[in-house]
Design a protein around this motif. Structure first.
Motif, PDB file in Angstrom:
ATOM      1  N   LYS A 150     -54.090 175.314 118.634  1.00 19.96           N
ATOM      2  CA  LYS A 150     -52.740 175.380 118.372  1.00 19.96           C
ATOM      3  C   LYS A 150     -52.494 175.792 120.176  1.00 19.96           C
ATOM      4  O   LYS A 150     -50.669 174.904 119.915  1.00 19.96           O
ATOM      5  N   GLN A 160     -46.971 169.589 112.856  1.00 17.03           N
ATOM      6  CA  GLN A 160     -47.985 169.424 111.799  1.00 17.03           C
ATOM      7  C   GLN A 160     -47.364 168.147 111.759  1.00 17.03           C
ATOM      8  O   GLN A 160     -46.761 168.033 111.201  1.00 17.03           O
ATOM      9  N   VAL A 284     -54.769 176.050 113.724  1.00 10.65           N
ATOM     10  CA  VAL A 284     -53.530 176.272 111.925  1.00 10.65           C
ATOM     11  C   VAL A 284     -54.684 175.496 111.934  1.00 10.65           C
ATOM     12  O   VAL A 284     -55.317 174.745 112.032  1.00 10.65           O
TER      13      VAL A 284
END
Ligand code: GAL
Length: 416
Positions: A150, A160, A284
């Motif tokens: 992250k 993203q 993530v």
């Protein structure tokens, strides 16, 4: 003295019930490849559950992600007439052993517990052979995931990637940060795991035609060449020491922030969780760009071998314990996978686990759920290994994309 009395009294009590000898025999010998930190933690949930039911566990771990080594050891054990009670196994391997007549029968426990209604049909096609239950599915994993550090993502702008181009741009930014863009372990099954996602990112139909239908036109297409070109591009982002590295050590690079991202199935999340990392804060999880809404799945199942009569009761207790909804939640929260039953609440799962469960349900309804080529859910081992061979040689720079496409068509044809 007190200890002695206690032990003697207990033994007398148990013998008095005629249960001591029987209990001593209530043992399951389990062959598996869950040896990483996260995998071992999940396995421990199963061991403890069985211990609470007075079943003792004889451990037979065979290290090697993806299970290739475990399957070799299994073959030797069965050939020697010494099959384990239960074996962690994937997809078509289960059916191969069933065809050989090596597996037991779980029909009674399955009927009593209604497995037919609660276990998705996508899994049942590997848990049943000739109409009979032969294996107990413990989870559903999927391979088209990306695991991102992250802090590194935030430093790169925080967005993203949603397409191949955006992914490449992000990996370039990781390079500029001075970290390894892609954490990877150069082992054939890991190369193939990335290939699952890359092929899927070129379309659901393409994945199906190439890996499920083994259509020579798809295997030999320009699209397949593009898939290999993408592999070459990704290869340019791995570090010099990637060859032979275990997958969990690659996960550790992302966990520690020496690498930006890993393309790996959601067993990687087990490593993040074991390291005390939290989704959305430390890392993530996202679907490989271009594969949102689609899932390439693999399900770990415990194939139950034909064993001596006195070992069957413990085997059935194990099968039943695996399908228990409370166990399914507890185990899969730790393992990183989704439950193998459709009726388990997602409440105890973290954000990535909830997404895994939701994605799976959606893909199943939409017809975008496909068996993973890399993890034995698209083809029998002979075909899978033929694909591994070409993918690995191309990834390691031994052949061009054009050559790889030609070799792929030939290898798949020869393996069938
Ligand atoms: C997969 C298996 C996962 C995980 C992974 C790495 O084939 O389904 O449970 O163990 O290999 O070892």
């Amino acid at each position: 003295m007190r200890k002695f009395l206690t032990t003697t009294a207990m033994a007398t009590l148990m013998m008095g019930f005629g249960g001591f000898a029987a209990h001593a025999e209530e043992t399951v010998e389990v062959l598996h490849w869950w040896t990483s930190g996260g995998e071992a933690a999940a396995l421990d949930v199963l061991k403890k559950d069985l211990e609470s039911k007075s079943i003792s566990w004889v451990d037979m771990p065979v290290a090697g992600g993806g299970g290739t080594e475990a399957m070799t050891v299994l073959r030797a054990r069965v050939t020697a007439g010494n099959a384990p009670t239960a074996v962690q196994m994937l997809g078509f391997d289960i059916l191969d052993w069933a065809k050989e007549g090596a597996l037991g029968n779980l029909d009674d426990v399955a009927a009593k517990e209604n497995w037919d209604t609660v276990i998705p049909t996508a899994l049942q096609q590997f848990s049943k052979y000739d109409g009979h239950w032969i294996a107990a599915p413990v989870n559903v994993h999927s391979t088209n995931w990306v695991w991102i550090n992250k802090a590194a993502l935030d430093k790169a702008g925080g967005k993203q990637p949603e397409s191949w181009e955006e992914l490449v741009a992000l990996l370039d930014k990781f390079k500029e940060q001075g970290i390894t863009p892609v954490a990877h372990g150069g082992q054939p099954w890991q190369d193939a795991t990335i290939f699952d996602a890359v092929v899927l990112s070129l379309g659901n139909d393409f994945y199906k035609q190439a890996f499920i239908d083994l259509d020579p036109a798809a295997l030999g297409s320009d699209k397949m060449k593009e898939a290999f070109d993408r592999m070459t591009k990704l290869r340019s982002y791995v570090d010099d020491n990637f060859s032979g590295r275990d997958w969990n050590l690659a996960s550790a690079m992302v966990i520690e922030g020496t690498a930006g991202a890993q393309f790996m199935g959601d067993w990687a999340k087990g490593e993040f969780v074991k390291a005390g990392k939290v989704p959305g804060e430390d890392f993530v999880c996202m679907r490989f760009p271009g594969t949102q809404g689609s899932v390439t799945f693999n399900s770990d199942q415990f194939a139950m071998f034909k064993v001596a009569d006195e070992k069957v009761p413990a085997q059935l207790v194990m099968a039943s314990a695996i399908e228990n909804p409370t166990f399914q939640s507890a185990f899969n929260v730790v393992k990183g996978s989704a439950p193998a039953r459709t009726d388990v609440s997602d409440e105890a799962f973290d954000a990535c686990g909830k997404k895994a469960i939701a994605d799976l349900a959606e893909a199943n309804t939409d017809g975008s759920l496909f068996g993973s080529m890399a993890h034995g859910h698209a083809n029998p081992a002979s075909v899978k290994n033929a694909i591994y061979d070409v993918v690995t040689r191309q990834f390691n720079g031994d052949m061009s994309s054009e050559e790889a496409v030609t070799e792929l068509v030939a290898a798949v044809a020869a393996a069938q």
